[in-house]
Design an enzyme around this catalytic site. Structure first.
Site, PDB file in Angstrom:
ATOM      1  CD  GLU A 134     -56.301  84.927 -11.672  1.00 45.73           C
ATOM      2  OE1 GLU A 134     -56.610  86.068 -12.063  1.00 45.73           O
ATOM      3  OE2 GLU A 134     -56.047  83.984 -12.465  1.00 45.73           O
ATOM      4  CG  HIS A 210     -62.526  90.486 -16.396  1.00 46.98           C
ATOM      5  ND1 HIS A 210     -63.648  90.556 -15.606  1.00 46.98           N
ATOM      6  CD2 HIS A 210     -61.499  90.234 -15.562  1.00 46.98           C
ATOM      7  CE1 HIS A 210     -63.315  90.385 -14.349  1.00 46.98           C
ATOM      8  NE2 HIS A 210     -62.009  90.172 -14.292  1.00 46.98           N
TER       9      HIS A 210
END
Length: 381
Positions: A134, A210
């Site tokens: 990200e 997660h």
């Protein structure tokens, strides 16, 4: 130019939640022709959000494959959008945040010399591998973007340090706060039966964990800590929304499947998630979005990471970074559970992420940029 042609591109559930109120706002503007393209990087969870907000995509690349790689996602998005952008020739492409869809869509638009507007621009951890991928997705998107819709002043400052012209940046607040006006209801009844049986007068902890950076030891430590917290506190219930990826799911079931007062549920749709958050006592997460959403609802957040690209809530006092050390997770959780002063300080801290008007500000900034209005309006400060 009679109207501005905009294609909004997204592919995952978090993107969809945050772009949905913007899509709705763009549809209201008579100066704009708004079209939506989904890549379906995440198929099922994406479709839940589209249904919730009654959004019917104009284009669906449907790229998701089993055990898909980052390279595969990137190339399929590039190929799909190359043809689409050639046919549609939009004036600007809007992308959100930090997904692989976001970066690939920005690159595809750049190759066609189409303007890019980056919603939720300027977030940084300054470590290219945390979160992975990200951090680089959003940084590379920022290098391409022509319009930067920064949610906070700090996000704007990050962009300025990277050399972005100030005239290209608008501080808008975060669109996720806009979305929660559609989803949260104090009298909400869950469609997930178990949640209607939970006694929310107890101290209910909502958990998500997660992130790729936590795969392996991180998820194991989190699950071990949750087990100890549940075993040592009879007045606590833990609801862990477990990602479907076996790397996460198998570990959660190994440590927590038969533990009393721990409930393992699959990911919920957006409305269920927001209303569970609204009813719970506190939140533990490694998610980015929940760090923005929970403060809006007055819920203390423990972030199960060592760094965050959303430091504003840490500074405001509603979010605390605790990492993945088992003992630290347990100690910090107990502090919130049993120190009333700490709980009240965190739950009443002001949410620095928005006032529910981000989508209006973004639409106004676009109209101003293309010369349709004389002022882009007040920013979120």
């Amino acid at each position: 130019m009679e109207k501005i042609k905009i294609i909004t591109v997204f592919g995952t559930r978090p993107e969809a939640v945050k772009m949905a109120p913007l899509v709705k706002q763009l549809e209201k503007r008579e100066e704009i022709v708004s079209k939506v393209c989904v890549t379906a990087q995440h198929r099922e969870m994406l479709d839940q959000v589209l249904d919730l907000f009654s959004i019917k995509p104009d284009f669906d690349l449907d790229i998701m494959k089993e055990k898909q790689s980052l390279t595969g996602i990137t190339t399929r998005v590039l190929q799909g959008l190359d043809e689409l952008f050639t046919e549609e020739n939009p004036d600007i492409v809007l992308v959100h945040g930090d997904t692989t869809t976001t970066f690939a869509a920005s690159l595809a638009a750049f190759y066609k010399q189409i303007k890019v507007g980056h919603v939720e621009a300027g977030l940084r951890t300054f470590d290219k591998y945390f979160p992975f991928p990200e951090e680089m997705n959003r940084k590379l998107t920022g290098a391409i973007a022509d319009m930067h819709f920064a949610p906070t002043t700090r996000s704007k400052e990050n962009l300025l340090r990277e050399g972005v012209n100030e005239s290209q940046i608008s501080i808008t607040g975060n669109t996720v706060i806009d979305a929660m006006k559609y989803t949260v209801n104090d009298d909400y009844k869950f469609s997930t039966g178990l949640l209607n049986e939970i006694d929310f007068n107890k101290k209910v902890i909502m958990v998500t964990a997660h992130r790729r950076e936590n795969w392996g030891e991180g998820i194991e430590n989190i699950c071990k800590a949750l087990r100890i917290i549940a075993e040592n506190n009879e007045d606590v219930e833990i609801i862990y929304l477990v990602h479907l990826n076996p790397i996460v799911k198998d570990v959660a079931e190994k440590y927590l499947l038969d533990v009393p007062r721990v409930h393992l549920l699959p990911p919920l749709d957006t409305r269920e998630t927001h209303n569970l958050m609204n009813k719970c006592y506190m939140v533990m997460t490694d998610s980015g979005g929940l760090q923005e959403e929970a403060p809006h609802l007055g819920k203390p957040v423990l972030v199960l990471r060592d760094v965050t690209e959303r430091p504003e809530a840490v500074d405001a006092g509603t979010v605390k970074l605790v990492g993945i050390d088992i003992e630290n997770i347990i100690n910090e959780t107990n502090e919130i559970l049993y120190n009333e002063e700490v709980y009240n300080t965190m739950s009443k801290a002001m949410n620095p992420y928005g006032d529910g008007k981000a989508s209006i500000r973004i639409a106004n900034a676009i109209l101003y940029n293309f010369g349709f209005i004389n002022k882009k309006g007040e920013e979120f400060i």
